[in-house]
Design a protein around this motif. Structure first.
Motif, PDB file in Angstrom:
ATOM      1  N   GLU A 136       0.835  -1.197   0.000  1.00 13.56           N
ATOM      2  CA  GLU A 136       0.000   0.000   0.000  1.00 13.56           C
ATOM      3  C   GLU A 136       0.879   1.260   0.000  1.00 13.56           C
ATOM      4  O   GLU A 136       0.625   2.228  -0.727  1.00 13.56           O
ATOM      5  CB  GLU A 136      -0.917  -0.012   1.232  1.00 13.56           C
ATOM      6  CG  GLU A 136      -2.267   0.635   0.935  1.00 13.56           C
ATOM      7  CD  GLU A 136      -3.307   0.373   2.030  1.00 13.56           C
ATOM      8  OE1 GLU A 136      -3.333  -0.765   2.560  1.00 13.56           O
ATOM      9  OE2 GLU A 136      -4.049   1.289   2.331  1.00 13.56           O
ATOM     10  N   ASP A 195       0.827   4.090  -2.734  1.00 10.30           N
ATOM     11  CA  ASP A 195       0.573   5.497  -2.373  1.00 10.30           C
ATOM     12  C   ASP A 195       1.668   6.411  -2.926  1.00 10.30           C
ATOM     13  O   ASP A 195       1.391   7.473  -3.484  1.00 10.30           O
ATOM     14  CB  ASP A 195       0.504   5.640  -0.838  1.00 10.30           C
ATOM     15  CG  ASP A 195      -0.807   5.055  -0.292  1.00 10.30           C
ATOM     16  OD1 ASP A 195      -1.740   4.833  -1.116  1.00 10.30           O
ATOM     17  OD2 ASP A 195      -0.890   4.767   0.920  1.00 10.30           O
ATOM     18  N   MET A 216       1.224   6.827  -6.659  1.00 10.65           N
ATOM     19  CA  MET A 216       0.059   7.628  -6.992  1.00 10.65           C
ATOM     20  C   MET A 216       0.319   9.110  -6.699  1.00 10.65           C
ATOM     21  O   MET A 216      -0.046   9.985  -7.492  1.00 10.65           O
ATOM     22  CB  MET A 216      -1.176   7.146  -6.216  1.00 10.65           C
ATOM     23  CG  MET A 216      -1.775   5.852  -6.809  1.00 10.65           C
ATOM     24  SD  MET A 216      -3.157   5.185  -5.864  1.00 10.65           S
ATOM     25  CE  MET A 216      -4.448   6.333  -6.290  1.00 10.65           C
ATOM     26  N   LYS A 252      -8.446   6.578 -13.726  1.00  6.68           N
ATOM     27  CA  LYS A 252      -9.813   6.539 -13.223  1.00  6.68           C
ATOM     28  C   LYS A 252     -10.804   6.607 -14.384  1.00  6.68           C
ATOM     29  O   LYS A 252     -11.878   5.999 -14.338  1.00  6.68           O
ATOM     30  CB  LYS A 252     -10.050   7.708 -12.235  1.00  6.68           C
ATOM     31  CG  LYS A 252      -9.440   7.384 -10.864  1.00  6.68           C
ATOM     32  CD  LYS A 252      -9.678   8.494  -9.834  1.00  6.68           C
ATOM     33  CE  LYS A 252      -9.134   8.035  -8.488  1.00  6.68           C
ATOM     34  NZ  LYS A 252      -9.156   9.130  -7.505  1.00  6.68           N
ATOM     35  N   ILE A 270      -5.177  -3.697  -4.268  1.00  6.81           N
ATOM     36  CA  ILE A 270      -4.982  -2.391  -3.623  1.00  6.81           C
ATOM     37  C   ILE A 270      -5.167  -1.253  -4.630  1.00  6.81           C
ATOM     38  O   ILE A 270      -5.842  -0.269  -4.380  1.00  6.81           O
ATOM     39  CB  ILE A 270      -3.592  -2.334  -2.963  1.00  6.81           C
ATOM     40  CG1 ILE A 270      -3.566  -3.293  -1.780  1.00  6.81           C
ATOM     41  CG2 ILE A 270      -3.256  -0.903  -2.519  1.00  6.81           C
ATOM     42  CD1 ILE A 270      -2.203  -3.492  -1.152  1.00  6.81           C
ATOM     43  N   LEU A 271      -4.584  -1.449  -5.816  1.00  6.50           N
ATOM     44  CA  LEU A 271      -4.715  -0.437  -6.859  1.00  6.50           C
ATOM     45  C   LEU A 271      -6.173  -0.192  -7.205  1.00  6.50           C
ATOM     46  O   LEU A 271      -6.631   0.955  -7.304  1.00  6.50           O
ATOM     47  CB  LEU A 271      -3.966  -0.877  -8.117  1.00  6.50           C
ATOM     48  CG  LEU A 271      -2.556  -0.330  -8.322  1.00  6.50           C
ATOM     49  CD1 LEU A 271      -1.935  -0.988  -9.546  1.00  6.50           C
ATOM     50  CD2 LEU A 271      -2.580   1.198  -8.511  1.00  6.50           C
ATOM     51  N   ARG A 273      -8.792  -0.744  -5.454  1.00  6.97           N
ATOM     52  CA  ARG A 273      -9.492  -0.057  -4.376  1.00  6.97           C
ATOM     53  C   ARG A 273      -9.169   1.441  -4.399  1.00  6.97           C
ATOM     54  O   ARG A 273     -10.047   2.286  -4.381  1.00  6.97           O
ATOM     55  CB  ARG A 273      -9.077  -0.685  -3.045  1.00  6.97           C
ATOM     56  CG  ARG A 273      -9.778  -0.077  -1.819  1.00  6.97           C
ATOM     57  CD  ARG A 273      -9.734  -1.024  -0.631  1.00  6.97           C
ATOM     58  NE  ARG A 273      -8.428  -1.648  -0.389  1.00  6.97           N
ATOM     59  CZ  ARG A 273      -7.394  -1.028   0.226  1.00  6.97           C
ATOM     60  NH1 ARG A 273      -7.491   0.206   0.628  1.00  6.97           N
ATOM     61  NH2 ARG A 273      -6.243  -1.681   0.404  1.00  6.97           N
ATOM     62  N   LYS A 274      -7.871   1.736  -4.513  1.00  2.00           N
ATOM     63  CA  LYS A 274      -7.446   3.140  -4.426  1.00  2.00           C
ATOM     64  C   LYS A 274      -7.900   3.946  -5.626  1.00  2.00           C
ATOM     65  O   LYS A 274      -8.156   5.142  -5.542  1.00  2.00           O
ATOM     66  CB  LYS A 274      -5.924   3.227  -4.298  1.00  2.00           C
ATOM     67  CG  LYS A 274      -5.412   2.487  -3.071  1.00  2.00           C
ATOM     68  CD  LYS A 274      -4.454   3.323  -2.264  1.00  2.00           C
ATOM     69  CE  LYS A 274      -4.218   2.598  -0.920  1.00  2.00           C
ATOM     70  NZ  LYS A 274      -3.729   3.513   0.092  1.00  2.00           N
TER      71      LYS A 274
END
Lengths: 493, 504, 111
Positions: free
Chosen positions: B446, B450, B453, B464, B493-494, B496-497
Motif C-alpha cells: 500500500e 501510495d 500515486m 480513473k 490495492i490499486l 481499491r485506491k
C-alpha cells in the motif's frame, strides 16, 4: 625294430608304441618314406613330412614318460576337406588356390589333442562331389588294387579316394574322410578298407569345407573295424561351434568290439535286392547274412519302400545346399581370383575358372531347383520324401537293430569309364545315400573279392547314435569274412 | 521383403488427401524398419558390434565366411527380439526358422544373408501412433524377424576400386514390417518416432539413425480414395525421420504426376537423395532378383519355451502408451503433455522424480510446464541431455513449491531457475540470499502504491477514466519492489485506491 | 536294375519342366558362373537328364508330409552374448587376392 612298420594296424602300432617296442620317429619315418614312394597313386595333395617328423618327436618325448593320448605318435592322413592351420587346404579345387587356413577343424584338432601325427593332406573329389575321385583339380587318385591280370588304372572310389587309397596302400595308418552320400563307405568298399560314417551330429562339421550341410559328416577310413572304433572315438564329440552337433558323451567304441551278437536282429531290406544287380554282389550279401546268422544274429526281412527315391532326393537336396554353400568362393577374400571389368564379371570368371565341370553342374542344378517357381516342385518335395525315407528306417528299426546291405552296386571301375555320364556315376551311391538322408550311422566292411580279384564291401546301417551296436556287428562280420587280401605293391618307385 | 499385407479399413481424412490436377489422391504407406539389436556380440558369431572400429577388426572367421565356418546363435539377440515383439503387443512364435537369402555382393561374404523368411519369430502386432491434436492411429505390425546385417563398401579410397569392411557383417537386425496402414508422411514420421521410442524403452535398439542403427524402407503408393491399391515403389534405406517425410512427399507427388499424365507406375526400388530432395530409381538393382530362399541347413529350428517368453514378459518395462495413460490419470496431465513427456523414458522419469521428491503434493500441470518449458529450453540451449541436467528433479520440485505457496512470484521464479541452472544451487537458498521473497504484506505494498500515486497525479486521473491504464501502475509497483510484490495483492490495492473494479 | 531303367524311361519320356538354353544362361547368371554360348547345348542336355531323373519324385504322394528340417532331432543350442573374437584383421585378410589397409579390395561397385 620290425621289418615293415607300415604293416601294423592303428591298434597294433598304438600298442607297440606304448610298449616301447617302436618309436613314433621310426613309425612316422616309415610312413613318410612310403608316402614319398607312392606319388604315382596321387593320394596326397600336400605332403607334410617335416611337420610329421616334428610331431613324432614330440610324441616320443611324451611316450618315453609314459604319457600321451589315445593316438599318441600315430601318423594319419587328412582329407583335404579339413581345414588345417598353416597347411594348404584345397578341397581338391582350383578355386582354393593357395588357401592356408588360420584355423584348425574341430575334428583334426581332436586328433592332435590325442597325440596323432599329420602326414599330409589327402586328395578328394572337388568339394567332395564325386564317386571316383576323378573330379579333383589335382587329378585322379589311382586305386592300389588292380584287376586280376590287368594293368588298367582303377578308381579308388570317392569322394574320399585319397583316404581310401592311402589306407589301402599303407601310406598312412588311418585317414579322416567325409561322407555326404557315401563318400566314406563306397571308397572303403572299393579298396578293401573299413569306413564308418557316424550319425549326423556325432562329429563336428566346424572347419570342414561344406558340400551339403544337412548331409555332410566326418568319419575315418581304416584297415579294420577296431581301428575305425579308435579313430571315431577321437574324432567324435560335441562342439559348441557347430549348431548341428549333438551334445552327448562319446562312448568307448573299442569296448563294444568282440561282444557277442547273439540275438542281435539284423534287418535285410528287400528293396536293396534289385533286378540286374551283379550276381557276385548278391552272393556276397547272402554270404554276409549267413555269417551273421552263424554268429547268433536273428535275420529279419524288412521293407524300406522309398529306397528308390533316395538318389533323386539326394540330387535335389545336395546340389541345392551346395549352390548356396559354395557362393562364398567369389574371389574376394581368399583363393583364386580372375579379374574382370566389374565385380559381376570378376565373380563369373573366377567361378567359371575355379570350379570344375561337376561342381559347376551341381551348382547349376541347385540354383535351378531353388529358383522362383521351382522350390516347391523340387526342394520342398525332396525334403518331404526325405521325411518318408527316414520314416521307413524308423519303421524297420521297430523290428531290427541293424541293417545289412551291399555297400556299392559294383567293384572299383576303371578311370575314365563313367566320367562321360553323370547319372551312371551317381548310381554308385545308390545303397549308401539313404543313410545320409536319414542321418543314420553306416559302416562298410570288406567282405570278399570279385571275380576280377577286386575287394567288395558290405554295409551295416545302425540306429541313430548307436555306433556301438553298429561296430559290434561290423566286428563280427569282419571276423567271419576273414578278409586278408592286400593289393600288390606295384606303385613303388 | 515381399509379404502379403492385410490392411485396416480407414476412411480417408480430407486433410491427408493430395490435391492433384484431376482430383484427390490418397497415399498408402507401409514401412519396413531395420533396427540393430542392442547386444555385445553379433547374431551368429562372437565378434563385437561396437561402432566405428578399424576396418575388418571386428570380423571373426565366421563373419569373413572362411570355408567350413558355421553360425551359432546368440541367445540374448533372440531374447531382445522376443522383448521387442512383446513391446509391439505382437504374437510370439515359439518355433521359428532361419532361411538363407542368396545373392552375390562384395559386402555379403557368405553369398547369402541368414534371415527368417517363412517362419519369423514374431507375428502380428500393433503400434499406436500419436499425432497432432491428440489424434491416435493404430498401425498394424505384420511381422518381425531377425537377420544379419551386411558389411559396407567404401567407394572413394582409390579410383576404380571399392574397399570392403565387414565389421558390420553379421550384426543382428530386427526387420519390423508394418501393414500399409499409414496415410500421410506425418503418420509415417509419427510411426518411426513411436517405434524408436518403444525400442529405446525396451533397450532392444538404441535407435541411432546417424550410425545406421535404425533405418527404414518406405513403400509408397497412391490411389483415388476408395479404389484398390496402386502399384508401390520401395524407397530403400532412409536414415532420418525428416528424410522419411521428404521422401514420401516427393515420391507421392512423382507418382501422382505420372498417373495424371496417363502413365503407369513401375514397381521398383528407389533411393532417396537428401541433397536433391528426390527419389531415384536404383537401376543397378533392377536385375531380376531371385533370392532362392531355403532353410539354413547349418541351423536347427529356433524353439522357445512359453516359460521363457513369460519370464521376458514379466520383466518388460512400462511401455510408452501405458506410461502416458498413467501420467494422465496420476497427475491430471493432458494427452498432449503426457505424449511429450513419454517421448523419451528419461524425460518421463525426470518428471516423475519432480512429482515424487519431497513430501508436498505438487500440481502436475505446473510441473510439466516447467519441465517441457524452461527446463527443455535450457537443455536445448546448452546442449545438455536431461540425464545431465544441472537442475535436479528435487530442486525443480522445490521451485514449484515456492511458487505454489506464494513465497516467490512466477516472474521471479524464472530468474531463480536461470540461477539454479547456472550454479546448481537450491532455489530456497537463492531466494534467501538474494532476498527474493514475494512481498504479500499489504502495508508495504500500500505504501508503494501510495508513493507512486502521489508522484503521478495525472496518471491517476487518466486511470480513473480508463481502467485499462491501471496496468502502468502495476508495472511501477513491481519495479519499485524489485518484482517481489505479490501481483494479486497489488491489483487489489490499486483497484481499491483508484476506485475501479479489480477484475480487469 | 530299377534305377537304370527309371533313368532311361525318364530320358525318353520328356517331362513338364525342360530347361532350354535361355534358362541355362539365366541360371548360370544367378550362380555367377560364366558360360560360353557354345557350352549351352551340352549343359542344357546334362541338366535336363538330371532333372528328368529327379522328377521321379513326382510319383510319390507327399500330401500332408512335413518336410525334413534337420537330420537330428534336438533343440538348437544358443551361445551367450559375449565377445569371443576380435582383432583378426590380419588373419581374415591374409588369404585375400587383393587387400589394402585392412580392407578387401574389389572393382568399384556402383550404386
Amino acid at each position: 625294430m620290425m621289418s615293415d612298420l607300415t604293416k601294423l594296424t592303428l591298434a597294433g602300432a598304438r600298442d607297440a608304441l606304448k610298449a616301447k617296442e617302436i618309436t613314433s620317429n621310426e613309425l612316422t619315418g616309415a610312413y613318410v618314406k612310403a608316402m614319398e614312394g607312392a606319388r604315382g597313386l596321387n593320394a596326397y595333395i600336400t605332403e607334410t613330412g617335416d611337420k610329421a617328423m616334428e610331431m613324432a618327436k614330440a610324441s616320443d618325448a611324451k611316450l618315453a614318460k609314459g604319457e600321451g593320448g589315445a593316438l599318441e605318435g600315430l601318423p594319419l592322413g587328412i582329407k583335404d576337406l579339413f581345414a588345417t592351420k598353416g597347411t594348404l587346404t584345397t578341397a581338391g579345387s582350383h578355386i582354393l588356390d593357395g588357401f592356408v587356413p588360420p584355423y584348425e577343424s574341430t575334428v583334426t584338432a581332436n586328433l592332435w589333442r590325442d597325440g596323432a601325427v599329420m602326414l599330409g593332406k589327402l586328395n578328394n573329389d572337388e568339394f567332395a562331389m564325386g564317386s571316383s575321385n576323378e573330379t579333383s583339380y589335382y587329378g585322379p587318385v589311382i586305386n592300389p588294387w588292380r584287376r586280376k591280370d590287368s594293368d588298367a588304372k582303377l578308381v579308388p572310389g570317392g569322394s574320399s579316394g585319397g583316404s581310401s587309397a592311402a589306407v589301402a596302400a599303407r601310406l598312412c595308418l588311418a585317414a579322416t574322410a567325409t561322407d555326404t552320400g557315401g563318400s566314406i563307405r563306397q571308397p572303403a568298399a572299393y579298396t578293401g578298407t573299413v569306413g564308418i560314417k557316424p550319425t549326423y551330429g556325432r562329429c563336428s562339421r566346424w572347419g570342414i569345407i561344406a558340400y551339403a550341410s544337412s548331409l555332410d559328416q566326418a568319419g575315418p577310413i581304416t584297415r579294420d573295424v577296431r581301428d575305425a572304433a579308435i579313430m571315431l572315438g577321437s574324432m567324435a564329440g560335441y562342439d559348441e561351434k557347430d549348431s548341428t552337433s549333438v551334445d552327448r558323451p562319446v562312448p568307448n567304441y573299442e569296448a563294444a568290439l568282440g561282444q557277442s551278437i547273439k540275438g542281435l536282429r539284423v534287418g535285410i531290406p528287400k528293396e536293396y535286392r534289385v533286378d540286374g544287380m551283379p550276381a557276385e554282389i548278391d552272393a556276397l550279401w547272402t554270404r554276409g547274412i549267413e555269417w551273421l546268422k552263424a554268429a547268433g544274429a536273428e535275420i529279419v526281412d524288412v521293407s524300406l519302400p522309398n529306397t528308390k527315391y533316395a538318389l533323386p532326393t539326394y540330387y535335389i537336396v545336395a546340389p541345392a545346399e551346395c549352390s548356396s554353400n559354395l557362393a562364398r568362393y567369389d574371389g574376394v577374400r581368399y583363393g583364386l581370383r580372375v579379374e574382370g571389368k566389374d565385380i559381376t564379371d570378376l565373380y563369373e570368371k573366377t567361378r567359371a575358372a575355379g570350379f570344375g565341370p561337376e561342381v559347376r553342374r551341381r551348382i547349376m542344378i541347385g540354383t535351378y531347383v531353388l529358383s522362383a517357381g521351382y522350390y516347391d516342385a523340387y526342394y520342398l518335395k525332396a525334403q518331404q520324401v526325405r521325411t518318408l525315407i527316414a520314416r521307413d528306417f524308423a519303421n524297420a528299426y521297430a523290428k531290427c537293430d541293424v541293417l545289412l546291405t551291399p555297400t556299392a552296386p559294383s567293384a572299383a571301375f576303371g578311370i575314365g569309364e563313367k566320367t562321360s555320364d553323370p547319372l551312371a556315376m551317381y548310381l554308385n551311391d545308390v545303397f549308401t545315400v539313404t543313410v545320409n538322408l536319414a542321418g543314420l550311422p553306416g559302416i562298410s566292411v570288406p567282405a570278399g573279392l570279385s571275380s576280377d580279384g577286386l575287394p567288395l564291401g558290405l554295409q551295416l546301417i545302425g540306429k541313430t547314435f548307436d555306433e556301438e551296436t553298429l561296430l559290434r556287428a561290423a566286428y563280427a562280420l569282419e571276423q567271419a569274412a576273414e578278409f586278408k587280401a592286400e593289393p600288390k605293391t606295384w606303385w613303388t618307385a | 521383403m515381399s509379404v502379403v499385407y492385410s490392411m485396416q479399413h480407414r476412411d480417408p481424412r480430407d486433410e491427408d488427401l493430395i490435391k492433384g490436377a484431376t482430383g484427390d489422391w490418397e497415399i498408402i504407406l507401409g514401412l519396413e524398419v531395420h533396427a540393430q539389436i542392442t547386444s555385445q556380440a553379433k547374431l551368429f558369431s562372437g565378434s563385437s558390434t561396437a561402432f566405428g572400429a578399424e576396418p575388418n577388426t571386428q570380423v571373426s572367421l565366421v563373419d569373413a565366411a572362411l570355408p567350413g565356418m558355421l553360425p551359432v546363435i546368440n541367445r540374448y539377440c533372440v531374447e531382445q527380439a522376443v522383448k521387442t515383439g512383446l513391446g509391439l503387443r505382437a504374437q510370439i512364435n515359439l518355433k521359428s526358422t532361419f532361411d538363407r537369402k542368396n545373392y552375390f555382393y562384395p559386402d555379403l561374404p557368405q553369398g547369402y544373408q541368414i534371415s527368417q523368411f517363412k517362419h519369423p519369430i514374431v507375428g502380428e502386432g500393433t503400434v499406436i501412433i500419436d499425432l497432432a491434436g491428440g489424434r491416435s492411429v493404430a498401425v498394424g505390425i505384420e511381422r518381425l524377424h531377425m537377420e544379419q546385417d551386411a558389411g559396407k563398401s567404401v567407394h572413394d579410397l582409390s579410383p576404380g576400386y571399392s574397399h570392403v569392411d565387414l565389421n558390420r557383417s553379421g550384426v543382428a537386425l530386427m526387420e519390423i514390417v508394418s501393414k500399409p496402414d499409414m496415410r500421410s508422411s506425418d503418420e509415417a514420421r509419427a510411426y518411426v518416432t513411436k517405434l524408436r521410442t518403444i525400442l529405446r524403452y525396451l533397450g532392444t535398439c538404441d535407435g541411432n539413425m546417424e550410425e545406421g542403427s535404425l533405418r527404414a524402407d518406405v513403400n509408397v503408393s497412391v490411389r483415388r480414395p476408395g479404389e484398390p491399391l496402386g502399384t508401390r515403389c520401395e524407397i530403400k534405406n532412409v536414415n532420418s525421420i525428416r528424410f522419411i517425410g521428404q521422401a514420401i512427399e516427393y515420391e507421392a507427388r512423382r507418382q501422382i504426376e505420372i498417373l495424371e499424365e496417363g502413365g503407369s507406375i513401375r514397381q521398383e526400388t528407389r533411393l532417396f537423395d537428401p541433397k536433391a530432395g528426390e527419389t531415384r530409381s536404383m537401376r543397378s538393382k533392377e536385375e531380376a532378383h531371385d533370392y532362392r530362399y531355403f532353410p539354413d541347413p547349418d541351423l536347427l529350428p529356433l524353439v522357445l519355451q512359453q516359460a521363457d517368453v513369460d519370464r521376458i514378459a514379466a520383466n518388460l518395462p512400462e511401455l510408452p502408451d501405458d506410461k502416458k495413460a498413467r501420467l494422465m490419470s496420476d497427475y491430471g496431465l493432458s494427452a498432449y503433455d503426457a505424449t511429450v513427456l513419454v517421448g523419451e523414458a528419461a524425460t518421463a522419469d525426470y518428471y516423475e522424480a519432480v512429482m515424487k521428491s519431497g513430501s508436498k503434493k505438487r500440481d502436475g500441470k505446473i510441473a510439466v510446464n516447467w519441465v517441457t518449458g524452461d527446463l527443455f529450453g535450457a537443455l536445448n540451449r546448452e546442449g545438455h541431455t536431461i540425464e545431465a541436467s544441472p537442475v535436479t528433479p528435487k530442486q525443480l520440485g522445490e521451485l514449484v513449491d515456492l511458487i505454489t505457496d506464494g513465497t516467490i512470484s512466477g516472474r521471479i521464479a524464472k530468474d531463480i531457475f536461470d540461477s539454479m541452472y547456472k550454479t546448481g544451487r537450491d532455489p530456497l537458498e537463492i531466494v534467501e540470499k538474494d532476498g527474493l521473497r514475494q512481498v504479500t504484506d499489504t502495508g508495504a505494498i500500500e505504501a508503494a502504491v501510495d508513493a507512486i500515486m502521489a508522484a503521478n497525479p495525472d496518471k491517476v486521473a487518466q486511470a480513473k477514466e480508463k481502467p485499462a491504464l491501471a496496468g502502468w501502475f502495476v508495472g511501477q509497483v513491481m519495479k519499485s519492489t524489485s518484482g517481489k510484490a505479490n501481483p494479486q495483492v497489488v491489483n487489489e490495492i490499486l483497484a481499491r485506491k483508484l476506485g475501479i473494479s479489480s477484475d480487469n | 536294375m530299377w534305377v537304370t531303367q527309371t533313368v532311361l524311361k525318364n530320358q525318353n519320356k520328356g517331362t513338364l519342366m525342360s530347361v532350354d538354353q535361355d534358362t541355362v544362361r539365366r541360371i548360370a547368371r544367378l550362380a555367377r558362373i560364366a558360360v560360353r554360348d557354345d557350352e549351352l547345348p551340352a549343359l542344357a542336355g546334362e541338366l535336363n537328364s538330371i532333372l528328368h531323373f529327379v522328377e521321379q519324385l513326382n510319383e510319390v504322394d507327399t500330401k500332408g508330409v512335413e518336410p525334413m528340417t534337420s537330420a537330428v532331432d534336438v533343440t538348437m543350442k544358443m551361445r551367450d552374448d559375449v565377445v569371443t573374437s576380435g582383432n583378426l584383421q590380419k588373419e581374415v585378410t591374409a588369404n585375400a587376392p587383393k587387400s589394402e589397409d585392412g580392407f578387401y579390395v574389389v572393382p568399384r561397385v556402383v550404386e
